[in-house]
Design a protein around this motif. Structure first.
Motif, PDB file in Angstrom:
ATOM      1  N   SER A   5      70.832  46.994  42.056  1.00 39.35           N
ATOM      2  CA  SER A   5      70.584  47.565  43.382  1.00 39.35           C
ATOM      3  C   SER A   5      71.863  47.797  44.189  1.00 39.35           C
ATOM      4  CB  SER A   5      69.604  46.700  44.171  1.00 39.35           C
ATOM      5  OG  SER A   5      70.173  45.434  44.436  1.00 39.35           O
ATOM      6  N   GLN A   6      72.876  46.965  44.001  1.00 36.63           N
ATOM      7  CA  GLN A   6      74.123  47.124  44.761  1.00 36.63           C
ATOM      8  C   GLN A   6      75.099  48.095  44.108  1.00 36.63           C
ATOM      9  OE1 GLN A   6      74.523  45.685  47.790  1.00 36.63           O
ATOM     10  NE2 GLN A   6      72.421  44.994  47.513  1.00 36.63           N
ATOM     11  N   SER A   7      74.854  48.449  42.840  1.00 37.20           N
ATOM     12  CA  SER A   7      75.865  49.223  42.120  1.00 37.20           C
ATOM     13  C   SER A   7      75.442  50.634  41.713  1.00 37.20           C
ATOM     14  CB  SER A   7      76.317  48.458  40.876  1.00 37.20           C
ATOM     15  OG  SER A   7      75.222  48.208  40.032  1.00 37.20           O
ATOM     16  N   VAL A   8      74.163  50.966  41.823  1.00 31.60           N
ATOM     17  CA  VAL A   8      73.725  52.311  41.440  1.00 31.60           C
ATOM     18  C   VAL A   8      72.944  52.953  42.585  1.00 31.60           C
ATOM     19  CG1 VAL A   8      73.654  51.728  38.975  1.00 31.60           C
ATOM     20  CG2 VAL A   8      71.564  51.560  40.326  1.00 31.60           C
ATOM     21  N   SER A   9      72.770  54.252  42.483  1.00 29.10           N
ATOM     22  CA  SER A   9      72.065  54.999  43.524  1.00 29.10           C
ATOM     23  C   SER A   9      70.581  54.632  43.554  1.00 29.10           C
ATOM     24  CB  SER A   9      72.218  56.503  43.273  1.00 29.10           C
ATOM     25  OG  SER A   9      71.503  56.872  42.105  1.00 29.10           O
ATOM     26  N   ASP A  10      69.949  54.955  44.670  1.00 25.60           N
ATOM     27  CA  ASP A  10      68.511  54.699  44.811  1.00 25.60           C
ATOM     28  C   ASP A  10      67.711  55.509  43.794  1.00 25.60           C
ATOM     29  OD1 ASP A  10      69.012  52.976  46.897  1.00 25.60           O
ATOM     30  OD2 ASP A  10      68.591  54.446  48.459  1.00 25.60           O
ATOM     31  N   ASP A  11      68.185  56.718  43.474  1.00 25.11           N
ATOM     32  CA  ASP A  11      67.478  57.556  42.502  1.00 25.11           C
ATOM     33  C   ASP A  11      67.484  56.907  41.117  1.00 25.11           C
ATOM     34  OD1 ASP A  11      66.880  59.518  44.379  1.00 25.11           O
ATOM     35  OD2 ASP A  11      68.736  60.616  43.984  1.00 25.11           O
ATOM     36  N   LEU A  12      68.637  56.422  40.697  1.00 22.43           N
ATOM     37  CA  LEU A  12      68.718  55.762  39.400  1.00 22.43           C
ATOM     38  C   LEU A  12      67.930  54.456  39.424  1.00 22.43           C
ATOM     39  CD1 LEU A  12      69.686  55.633  36.525  1.00 22.43           C
ATOM     40  CD2 LEU A  12      71.856  54.696  37.337  1.00 22.43           C
ATOM     41  N   MET A  13      68.015  53.742  40.510  1.00 25.46           N
ATOM     42  CA  MET A  13      67.256  52.498  40.654  1.00 25.46           C
ATOM     43  C   MET A  13      65.760  52.788  40.515  1.00 25.46           C
ATOM     44  SD  MET A  13      68.081  49.426  41.216  1.00 25.46           S
ATOM     45  CE  MET A  13      66.749  48.498  40.608  1.00 25.46           C
ATOM     46  N   GLY A  14      65.308  53.847  41.153  1.00 29.89           N
ATOM     47  CA  GLY A  14      63.902  54.244  41.061  1.00 29.89           C
ATOM     48  C   GLY A  14      63.493  54.566  39.637  1.00 29.89           C
ATOM     49  N   LEU A  15      64.374  55.246  38.901  1.00 26.44           N
ATOM     50  CA  LEU A  15      64.068  55.568  37.507  1.00 26.44           C
ATOM     51  C   LEU A  15      63.956  54.302  36.671  1.00 26.44           C
ATOM     52  CD1 LEU A  15      63.762  57.657  35.176  1.00 26.44           C
ATOM     53  CD2 LEU A  15      66.214  57.376  34.828  1.00 26.44           C
ATOM     54  N   LEU A  16      64.883  53.388  36.844  1.00 30.58           N
ATOM     55  CA  LEU A  16      64.852  52.147  36.069  1.00 30.58           C
ATOM     56  C   LEU A  16      63.574  51.353  36.344  1.00 30.58           C
ATOM     57  CD1 LEU A  16      68.586  51.037  36.489  1.00 30.58           C
ATOM     58  CD2 LEU A  16      67.538  52.141  34.497  1.00 30.58           C
ATOM     59  N   VAL A  17      63.217  51.244  37.603  1.00 24.51           N
ATOM     60  CA  VAL A  17      61.997  50.511  37.978  1.00 24.51           C
ATOM     61  C   VAL A  17      60.762  51.233  37.439  1.00 24.51           C
ATOM     62  CG1 VAL A  17      60.564  49.783  39.936  1.00 24.51           C
ATOM     63  CG2 VAL A  17      63.037  49.385  39.970  1.00 24.51           C
ATOM     64  N   LEU A  18      60.742  52.548  37.530  1.00 21.43           N
ATOM     65  CA  LEU A  18      59.621  53.329  37.008  1.00 21.43           C
ATOM     66  C   LEU A  18      59.456  53.120  35.509  1.00 21.43           C
ATOM     67  CD1 LEU A  18      57.444  55.579  37.409  1.00 21.43           C
ATOM     68  CD2 LEU A  18      59.250  57.198  36.796  1.00 21.43           C
ATOM     69  N   MET A  19      60.566  53.140  34.793  1.00 20.01           N
ATOM     70  CA  MET A  19      60.490  52.966  33.341  1.00 20.01           C
ATOM     71  C   MET A  19      59.962  51.573  32.985  1.00 20.01           C
ATOM     72  SD  MET A  19      63.735  55.116  31.911  1.00 20.01           S
ATOM     73  CE  MET A  19      63.157  55.085  30.211  1.00 20.01           C
ATOM     74  N   VAL A  20      60.363  50.565  33.721  1.00 18.19           N
ATOM     75  CA  VAL A  20      59.835  49.220  33.476  1.00 18.19           C
ATOM     76  C   VAL A  20      58.344  49.183  33.810  1.00 18.19           C
ATOM     77  CG1 VAL A  20      59.926  46.806  34.216  1.00 18.19           C
ATOM     78  CG2 VAL A  20      62.050  48.046  33.769  1.00 18.19           C
ATOM     79  N   SER A  21      57.957  49.827  34.907  1.00 17.25           N
ATOM     80  CA  SER A  21      56.545  49.861  35.312  1.00 17.25           C
ATOM     81  C   SER A  21      55.657  50.485  34.238  1.00 17.25           C
ATOM     82  CB  SER A  21      56.372  50.653  36.602  1.00 17.25           C
ATOM     83  OG  SER A  21      57.051  50.041  37.648  1.00 17.25           O
ATOM     84  N   LYS A  22      56.211  51.449  33.529  1.00 10.16           N
ATOM     85  CA  LYS A  22      55.442  52.161  32.510  1.00 10.16           C
ATOM     86  C   LYS A  22      55.701  51.627  31.098  1.00 10.16           C
ATOM     87  CE  LYS A  22      54.608  56.245  35.109  1.00 10.16           C
ATOM     88  NZ  LYS A  22      53.187  56.458  35.166  1.00 10.16           N
ATOM     89  N   ASP A  23      56.265  50.420  31.022  1.00 12.34           N
ATOM     90  CA  ASP A  23      56.588  49.784  29.738  1.00 12.34           C
ATOM     91  C   ASP A  23      57.503  50.643  28.869  1.00 12.34           C
ATOM     92  OD1 ASP A  23      55.338  47.299  29.955  1.00 12.34           O
ATOM     93  OD2 ASP A  23      53.380  48.178  29.480  1.00 12.34           O
ATOM     94  N   ARG A  24      58.472  51.289  29.484  1.00  7.71           N
ATOM     95  CA  ARG A  24      59.435  52.131  28.771  1.00  7.71           C
ATOM     96  C   ARG A  24      60.836  51.533  28.793  1.00  7.71           C
ATOM     97  NH1 ARG A  24      56.228  55.264  25.800  1.00  7.71           N
ATOM     98  NH2 ARG A  24      54.868  56.574  27.043  1.00  7.71           N
ATOM     99  N   GLN A  25      60.945  50.227  29.042  1.00  3.76           N
ATOM    100  CA  GLN A  25      62.265  49.611  29.150  1.00  3.76           C
ATOM    101  C   GLN A  25      63.060  49.703  27.852  1.00  3.76           C
ATOM    102  OE1 GLN A  25      59.436  47.994  29.980  1.00  3.76           O
ATOM    103  NE2 GLN A  25      59.158  46.336  28.513  1.00  3.76           N
TER     104      GLN A  25
END
Length: 129
Positions: free
Chosen positions: A66-86
């Motif tokens: 959260s402190q090192s990447v943009s909100d857009d990238l953060m959103g993508l990472l969280v979305l991928m985890v939410s959809k079991d795509r980690q």
């Protein structure tokens, strides 16, 4: 299937960065995220562990990035985890990096020599490329 997922998410991230005119900043963030993920195998094991729930995985991602990447990238990472795509995160980020390099017409050159090049020859080669 994993390749399709990676391409879909990677293309979407590229289009978003291009649309918002943040391509270089996003590339820096993605490169840092890939490096962090590749250098920490424990993180990969944690993210792919079946007994750790999604919410906990999302919190780990948020705490790390959260402190090192943009909100857009953060959103993508969280979305991928939410959809079991980690499992596809690194491949997705690589798709993004490849798209940026293609867009900027940046290629990779490999040089093979019989003996090590002097610094002067390396500099001349870089000038020609």
């Amino acid at each position: 299937m994993a390749k399709l997922v990676s391409k879909t998410y990677g293309d979407a991230l590229f289009e978003l960065a291009l649309e918002e005119n943040h391509l270089d900043d996003m590339l820096d963030d993605v490169t840092a995220a890939v490096q962090a993920l590749n250098e920490n195998p424990d993180l990969s094991r944690l993210m792919n562990h079946p007994k750790i729930d999604k919410e906990e995985k999302k919190e780990v991602i948020k705490n790390i990035f959260s402190q090192s990447v943009s909100d857009d990238l953060m959103g993508l990472l969280v979305l991928m985890v939410s959809k079991d795509r980690q499992k596809d995160i690194v491949a997705t980020l690589k798709v993004f990096e490849d798209k940026v390099l293609e867009y900027k017409k940046i290629g990779t050159a490999y040089v093979t020599t019989a003996k090590p090049l002097s610094q002067e020859l390396k500099d001349k080669l870089l000038d020609k490329l």
